[in-house]
Design an enzyme around this catalytic site. Sequence first.
Site, short mmCIF file in Angstrom:
data_model
loop_
_atom_site.label_atom_id
_atom_site.label_comp_id
_atom_site.label_asym_id
_atom_site.label_seq_id
_atom_site.Cartn_x
_atom_site.Cartn_y
_atom_site.Cartn_z
N LYS A 1 5.77 -12.40 -10.77
CA LYS A 1 5.95 -11.01 -10.55
C LYS A 1 4.79 -10.41 -11.14
O LYS A 1 4.07 -9.40 -10.48
CB LYS A 1 7.17 -10.64 -11.33
CG LYS A 1 8.45 -10.87 -10.69
CD LYS A 1 8.57 -10.31 -9.25
CE LYS A 1 9.95 -10.62 -8.65
NZ LYS A 1 9.92 -10.47 -7.33
N ASN B 1 9.86 -8.08 -0.15
CA ASN B 1 11.00 -8.07 -1.15
C ASN B 1 11.70 -9.17 -1.47
O ASN B 1 12.10 -9.50 -2.63
CB ASN B 1 12.09 -7.09 -0.88
CG ASN B 1 13.31 -7.02 -1.46
OD1 ASN B 1 13.24 -6.34 -2.80
ND2 ASN B 1 14.29 -7.49 -0.92
N ASP C 1 12.59 -17.86 6.41
CA ASP C 1 12.45 -18.22 5.31
C ASP C 1 10.92 -17.84 4.86
O ASP C 1 10.05 -18.18 5.65
CB ASP C 1 12.54 -19.68 4.93
CG ASP C 1 12.52 -20.25 3.43
OD1 ASP C 1 11.68 -19.54 2.49
OD2 ASP C 1 13.24 -20.76 2.94
N VAL C 2 10.68 -16.87 3.75
CA VAL C 2 9.61 -16.52 3.63
C VAL C 2 8.39 -17.41 3.34
O VAL C 2 7.13 -17.31 3.05
CB VAL C 2 9.38 -15.08 2.61
CG1 VAL C 2 10.10 -14.03 3.08
CG2 VAL C 2 9.89 -15.74 1.30
N TYR D 1 9.23 -16.92 -12.80
CA TYR D 1 9.51 -15.61 -12.41
C TYR D 1 8.73 -14.54 -13.02
O TYR D 1 8.00 -13.76 -12.23
CB TYR D 1 10.91 -15.14 -12.84
CG TYR D 1 11.65 -13.95 -12.33
CD1 TYR D 1 12.16 -13.85 -10.80
CD2 TYR D 1 11.44 -12.80 -12.88
CE1 TYR D 1 12.50 -12.76 -10.35
CE2 TYR D 1 11.94 -11.33 -12.08
CZ TYR D 1 12.43 -11.53 -11.10
OH TYR D 1 12.79 -10.37 -10.44
#
Length: 274
Positions: free
Chosen positions: A180, A93, A66-67, A176
């Site tokens: 980003k 990613n 898990d990142v 989100y």
Amino acid sequence: MTSRFDVTGHGVVVTGGASGLGLAYGEVLAAHGARVTLIDVDEAGLSREAARLEGEGLDVRGAIADVTDHAALDSAVDEAAAIYGRLDVAFANAGIDSGAGFVAGWAGSERPRVEEGAIERYTDERWNRVIDVNLNGIFATARAAARHMRPRGYGRIVVTTSLAATKVEPVIGSAYMASKAGARHLVRCLALELAAEGITANAIAPGFFVTNIGGGHAHDPELQAMVAKDVPMHRVGRPDDVKALALFLAAPASEYVTGQEIVIDGGWGLGIAD
Ligand SMILES: NC(=O)c1ccc[n+]([C@@H]2O[C@H](COP(=O)([O-])OP(=O)(O)OC[C@H]3O[C@@H](n4cnc5c(N)ncnc54)[C@H](O)[C@@H]3O)[C@@H](O)[C@H]2O)c1
């Protein structure tokens, strides 16, 4: 020029590599002779896709991490670098959807409110998880990769941001968009930090692509048709569409390109949809 795109024997890691865009990055690199480790939380997806690609004769393996678990991510990256004896490319990613909300914006000619009271309903848990995966995960992936790239004086860090890094759309969700936008700046910081070391950092910013994000709503043909109407090229993106750009940014060919975010969206981000 062909040699500039030669990634034969390059060691590659891809976070979120079991599905969608990450899987496409892994596929195109492996198809060009690279050795690829797909890192993901989806155990079933990882073993299915790694086995499929191995069956096609490609050098692909899966690693579960898990990142947001930075120790586990470090181990997965270290292990890949040890197996390959080098780490040339890291795709940061992995990403999750936050669901719409927080920006109770206006959309369309009737200008309805997308979600009333959205800020009050936004929980810490929801906000923090999105930032942790979509932004902190990129930092952790870049750090883990840089440790292996710096000593060799070569590396390619490729981050998946989003058109949502630039464009505020109520249906996308504020956590989100914020993650980003932060990722976009982080790519520039990485580029400046690593430029003198032969390591580039660039971003791919997709528009609407048919993947499994957010529960896979992008597979709905009606939604695709609706979005496609606003895309100047009149179609939505498929993971195959991103492969050439991914290969370019991951290959020696992109050595004089760093700190850039390349939007891939059939012209959707040009603003005419608004
Ligand atoms: N599909 C689009 O329209 C679109 C548009 C812009 C940006 N993106 C970005 O593209 C990237 C890839 O998403 P996708 O669209 O291919 O979606 P996807 O859901 O098909 O693939 C994402 C993969 O990441 C994995 N993942 C999720 N959380 C993780 C974690 N904590 N650690 C490790 N792996 C994790 C998932 O299991 C999945 O395999 C994301 O960063 C996403 O934000 C997608």
